[in-house]
Design an enzyme around this catalytic site. Structure first.
Site, PDB file in Angstrom:
ATOM      1  N   GLU A  93       0.864  -1.181   0.000  1.00 51.62           N
ATOM      2  CA  GLU A  93       0.000   0.000   0.000  1.00 51.62           C
ATOM      3  C   GLU A  93       0.909   1.244   0.000  1.00 51.62           C
ATOM      4  O   GLU A  93       1.920   1.281   0.701  1.00 51.62           O
ATOM      5  CB  GLU A  93      -0.814  -0.044   1.289  1.00 51.62           C
ATOM      6  N   ASP A 197      14.606  -3.788  12.926  1.00 50.88           N
ATOM      7  CA  ASP A 197      15.521  -2.852  12.242  1.00 50.88           C
ATOM      8  C   ASP A 197      14.985  -1.435  12.444  1.00 50.88           C
ATOM      9  O   ASP A 197      14.783  -0.671  11.497  1.00 50.88           O
ATOM     10  CB  ASP A 197      15.586  -3.204  10.748  1.00 50.88           C
TER      11      ASP A 197
END
Ligand code: ADP
Length: 293
Positions: A93, A197
């Site tokens: 998206e 991360d």
């Protein structure tokens, strides 16, 4: 560019017709090339890379699905991934970004703590993924210290040895691996869902002011590892940390373990980028070893 195949795959994944209106190259990614694919009704964020890296995109898609399931922090909805015209692609998206503010930083802190409340009875994940472009192994384990020693530190140190980083780095690394239980005498980590991360480049805000995280390297592990990484390169405000601690306070000893957890990312940076990260890794190891004794 493989837009035709990608459009077909978007239609298959969403069950809605999709027609490309325009494509726009985007800047900002470290590893992949990215595009905004504008359609007649919806827009998508596309990452492209070499075909042999399609496993990296599969893992990213699975990571975003895992984060989305928690319904805590907004993530770009993963649509599909695959290979086309000798390239690997990932479709997400497209989210139009807004600007960070005090409220969005507070929300991010609260929502991250709630995300970390999603736990499993094991450390690891059901699949391997990547950290940067380095393989990240996530074989499930009941033992956090064994997991971290083998699948995080030793894994990176062995890659470094192959690249010629021998000597002090390896000796200190071995010492650290054998002495690491001393950092955990008063603290028992739980297996929380981690982004994996979480640096400032992987967090943003949408136009309604809601925080978003993306580009994960998910696994279940000690939440301190996620918090530590937010501090490694900066960019998260005091509002963020205060809000996190309000929901789920950190335990004593975090400040020392923080350096220990961030060592993994610095070893990975040394593997990926070389150079100056050697000195940083060595001084982090010395600091941690001196804290242990
Ligand atoms: P890479 O894996 O190459 O590092 P990222 O996933 O970090 O790529 O994305 C690169 C940049 O693209 C991000 O810094 C962010 O600005 C933007 N971005 C990432 N995901 C989306 C998205 N779904 N919608 C809009 N922009 C995005």
């Amino acid at each position: 560019m493989p837009w035709q195949t990608i459009s077909k795959q978007i239609e298959a994944a969403t069950g809605e017709p999709f027609k490309v209106v325009s494509t726009h190259p985007l800047s900002g990614g470290d590893i992949n090339t990215a595009f905004l694919l504008k359609g007649d009704r919806k827009s998508y964020f596309i990452k492209l890379n070499k075909a042999e890296l399609s496993l990296m995109f599969e893992a990213e898609l699975a990571g975003l699905q895992e984060l989305a399931k928690t319904q805590t922090i907004r993530v770009p909805m993963p649509i599909t991934c695959g290979q086309a015209s000798e390239q690997a692609y990932l479709v997400l998206e497209y989210i139009f970004f807004g600007s960070k503010n005090k409220t969005s930083e507070r929300l991010l802190g609260q929502q991250l703590a709630l995300m970390h409340r999603q736990q499993q009875p094991y450390f690891g994940w059901h699949r391997q993924n990547t950290i940067g472009s380095t393989l990240q192994s996530n074989i499930k384990s009941d033992e956090w210290l064994t997991f971290w020693r083998e699948q995080r530190l030793t894994f990176q140190l062995q890659l470094l040895a192959k690249k010629g980083y021998t000597g002090k780095l390896q000796l200190d690394g071995e010492r650290l691996c054998s002495e690491l239980p001393l950092l955990f005498t008063q603290y028992q980590p739980q297996a929380s869902l981690l982004h994996g991360d979480l640096w400032a480049g992987n967090a943003a805000v949408d136009q309604q002011g809601r925080p978003i995280i993306f580009d994960p390297a998910c696994y279940y592990g000690d939440r301190e590892a996620d918090l530590a990484m937010t501090e490694l390169f900066g960019g998260f405000s005091q509002d963020f940390y205060a809000a996190y601690q309000n929901v789920w306070p950190l335990e004593a000893g975090y400040a020392v373990r923080k350096t220990f957890y961030n060592l993994y990312h610095i070893l990975n940076h040394l593997n990926l980028f070389g150079g100056g990260y050697l000195r940083q890794a060595e001084s982090m190891m010395s600091l941690i070893l001196s804290e242990i004794h």
